[in-house]
Design an enzyme around this catalytic site. Structure first.
Site, PDB file in Angstrom:
ATOM      1  N   TYR A 158      46.132  36.913  50.535  1.00 14.58           N
ATOM      2  CA  TYR A 158      45.770  35.495  50.684  1.00 14.58           C
ATOM      3  C   TYR A 158      45.808  35.081  52.156  1.00 14.58           C
ATOM      4  CZ  TYR A 158      45.705  30.464  49.640  1.00 14.58           C
ATOM      5  OH  TYR A 158      45.372  29.128  49.568  1.00 14.58           O
ATOM      6  N   LYS A 162      42.674  33.819  54.474  1.00 13.62           N
ATOM      7  CA  LYS A 162      42.629  32.478  55.077  1.00 13.62           C
ATOM      8  C   LYS A 162      42.646  32.553  56.604  1.00 13.62           C
ATOM      9  CE  LYS A 162      42.380  29.978  51.296  1.00 13.62           C
ATOM     10  NZ  LYS A 162      41.205  29.142  50.973  1.00 13.62           N
TER      11      LYS A 162
HETATM   12  N1  LIG Z   1      46.757  24.214  45.731  1.00 19.89           N
HETATM   13  C1  LIG Z   1      47.321  24.425  46.904  1.00 19.89           C
HETATM   14  O1  LIG Z   1      48.521  24.232  47.075  1.00 19.89           O
HETATM   15  C2  LIG Z   1      46.479  24.900  48.050  1.00 19.89           C
HETATM   16  C3  LIG Z   1      47.078  24.942  49.316  1.00 19.89           C
HETATM   17  C4  LIG Z   1      46.334  25.378  50.400  1.00 19.89           C
HETATM   18  C5  LIG Z   1      45.013  25.749  50.221  1.00 19.89           C
HETATM   19  N2  LIG Z   1      44.454  25.699  48.969  1.00 19.89           N
HETATM   20  C6  LIG Z   1      43.069  26.103  48.845  1.00 19.89           C
HETATM   21  O2  LIG Z   1      42.341  25.066  48.206  1.00 19.89           O
HETATM   22  C7  LIG Z   1      41.228  25.621  47.506  1.00 19.89           C
HETATM   23  C8  LIG Z   1      41.193  25.060  46.102  1.00 19.89           C
HETATM   24  O3  LIG Z   1      42.371  25.464  45.434  1.00 19.89           O
HETATM   25  P1  LIG Z   1      42.979  24.705  44.156  1.00 19.89           P
HETATM   26  O4  LIG Z   1      44.424  24.611  44.397  1.00 19.89           O
HETATM   27  O5  LIG Z   1      42.193  23.488  43.866  1.00 19.89           O
HETATM   28  O6  LIG Z   1      42.763  25.842  43.044  1.00 19.89           O
HETATM   29  P2  LIG Z   1      42.198  25.803  41.566  1.00 19.89           P
HETATM   30  O7  LIG Z   1      42.611  24.561  40.876  1.00 19.89           O
HETATM   31  O8  LIG Z   1      42.545  27.108  40.986  1.00 19.89           O
HETATM   32  O9  LIG Z   1      40.608  25.705  41.782  1.00 19.89           O
HETATM   33  C9  LIG Z   1      39.902  26.771  42.369  1.00 19.89           C
HETATM   34  C10 LIG Z   1      38.420  26.522  42.207  1.00 19.89           C
HETATM   35  O10 LIG Z   1      37.714  27.609  42.821  1.00 19.89           O
HETATM   36  C11 LIG Z   1      36.794  28.157  41.874  1.00 19.89           C
HETATM   37  N3  LIG Z   1      36.562  29.572  42.107  1.00 19.89           N
HETATM   38  C12 LIG Z   1      37.462  30.591  42.080  1.00 19.89           C
HETATM   39  N4  LIG Z   1      36.850  31.757  42.270  1.00 19.89           N
HETATM   40  C13 LIG Z   1      35.513  31.491  42.394  1.00 19.89           C
HETATM   41  C14 LIG Z   1      34.373  32.279  42.586  1.00 19.89           C
HETATM   42  N5  LIG Z   1      34.433  33.615  42.687  1.00 19.89           N
HETATM   43  N6  LIG Z   1      33.160  31.661  42.682  1.00 19.89           N
HETATM   44  C15 LIG Z   1      33.074  30.322  42.577  1.00 19.89           C
HETATM   45  N7  LIG Z   1      34.129  29.503  42.398  1.00 19.89           N
HETATM   46  C16 LIG Z   1      35.339  30.098  42.298  1.00 19.89           C
HETATM   47  C17 LIG Z   1      37.458  27.878  40.522  1.00 19.89           C
HETATM   48  O11 LIG Z   1      36.504  27.888  39.458  1.00 19.89           O
HETATM   49  P3  LIG Z   1      36.183  29.181  38.554  1.00 19.89           P
HETATM   50  O12 LIG Z   1      37.472  29.927  38.359  1.00 19.89           O
HETATM   51  O13 LIG Z   1      35.613  28.582  37.326  1.00 19.89           O
HETATM   52  O14 LIG Z   1      35.162  29.949  39.333  1.00 19.89           O
HETATM   53  C18 LIG Z   1      37.996  26.480  40.746  1.00 19.89           C
HETATM   54  O15 LIG Z   1      36.980  25.519  40.536  1.00 19.89           O
HETATM   55  C19 LIG Z   1      41.394  27.137  47.581  1.00 19.89           C
HETATM   56  O16 LIG Z   1      40.579  27.656  48.607  1.00 19.89           O
HETATM   57  C20 LIG Z   1      42.851  27.303  47.952  1.00 19.89           C
HETATM   58  O17 LIG Z   1      43.088  28.526  48.626  1.00 19.89           O
HETATM   59  C21 LIG Z   1      45.161  25.280  47.893  1.00 19.89           C
END
Ligand SMILES: NC(=O)c1ccc[n+]([C@@H]2O[C@H](COP(=O)([O-])OP(=O)(O)OC[C@H]3O[C@@H](n4cnc5c(N)ncnc54)[C@H](OP(=O)(O)O)[C@@H]3O)[C@@H](O)[C@H]2O)c1
Length: 244
Positions: A158, A162
């Site tokens: 990860y 990133k």
């Molecule tokens: N949550 C945190 O604490 C946090 C912190 C820092 C950064 N982030 C970043 O924020 C972003 C969103 O994360 P989140 O927390 O909202 O996660 P999440 O709720 O798991 O949502 C992830 C989204 O990405 C989509 N996705 C995953 N693999 C994909 C693929 N191969 N093609 C197209 N879409 C895909 C998923 O849909 P499908 O599975 O249906 O494809 C889902 O809509 C990520 O980049 C994550 O690294 C999150």
């Protein structure tokens, strides 16, 4: 502040089916943009589009796996074709594996994380750039992570994905400055989403972090999307509360 309205703008948000991406898609639509919503789960992006429609906004769902360059090209062509161009790309789709020291990690899994979080971002940017150039200006917002800026044990896949995304952000910003296309990273800090459902998910951040809901990330996304054509670029904007 000379922020632009998102009225008449067209945005694509990857990973718009749930979590942070869904919240950003809803916020962009609320601010007036037509939004292309992408993810693999069609039912989830259809739900996002349905909610936007109920609130009077415009959106379409395009089922997309960002690791597939042809699917990404289809996404960008379809959204730009439906709404007459493209102004804003939010590269948000991402996955996070569990924590494994490198020694005990699975090479295929490692590669999959890089494929989604870094190669997926590359495919999206690559396909979107010609449309953004056609507009004479644009915004690319990459959703990064504090883990891309520092080393934490067990996070190699990860964190490397990133860190690569943060470098891609800066390289794109240099390549696209002359075209009025700004490219910035948004670091959400810990957010209560499905990504953090592991038993030690959000609790591992401790009391000193700002643990937030997805909707609390949207103000910063809108702020970046609404900057003037000549605005900040190659920068990282963070909602983290601490640096460690
Ligand atoms: N949550 C945190 O604490 C946090 C912190 C820092 C950064 N982030 C970043 O924020 C972003 C969103 O994360 P989140 O927390 O909202 O996660 P999440 O709720 O798991 O949502 C992830 C989204 O990405 C989509 N996705 C995953 N693999 C994909 C693929 N191969 N093609 C197209 N879409 C895909 C998923 O849909 P499908 O599975 O249906 O494809 C889902 O809509 C990520 O980049 C994550 O690294 C999150």
């Amino acid at each position: 502040m000379n922020l632009q309205s998102l009225e008449h703008k067209v945005a694509i948000v990857t990973g718009a089916g749930r979590g942070i991406g869904r919240a950003i898609a809803l916020a962009c639509a609320e601010a007036g943009a037509a939004v292309g919503c992408a993810a693999r789960s069609l039912s989830e992006i259809a739900d996002t589009v349905g909610t936007i429609g109920e609130r009077g906004g415009k959106a379409i769902a395009v089922q997309t796996d960002v690791t597939d360059p042809a699917a990404v090209q289809h996404l960008i062509d379809t959204v730009a074709g439906s709404f007459g161009g493209l102004d804003i790309l939010v590269i948000n789709a991402g996955i996070s594996p569990g924590r494994h020291p490198v020694e005990n990690s699975d090479a295929e899994h490692w590669q999959e994380v890089l494929n989604v979080n870094l190669f997926g971002a590359y495919h999206c940017a690559r396909a979107a750039i010609p449309y953004l150039k056609q507009r004479g200006a644009g915004k690319i917002i990459t959703v990064g992570s504090g883990m891309g800026h520092r080393g934490k044990p067990g996070s190699s896949a990860y964190s490397c994905s990133k860190a690569g995304l943060w470098m891609l952000t800066r390289v794109l910003a240099q390549e696209l400055w002359d075209y009025n296309i700004s490219v910035n990273e948004l670091v959400p800090g810990p957010v209560d989403t499905r990504m953090n459902t592991a038993p030690d998910g959000l609790s591992s951040f401790g009391d000193s972090e700002w643990i937030k809901g997805p909707e609390e990330v949207t103000q910063l996304a809108l702020f970046l999307a609404a900057q003037p054509d000549r605005g900040p670029s190659a920068q990282s904007f963070s909602l983290m509360r601490r640096d460690g």
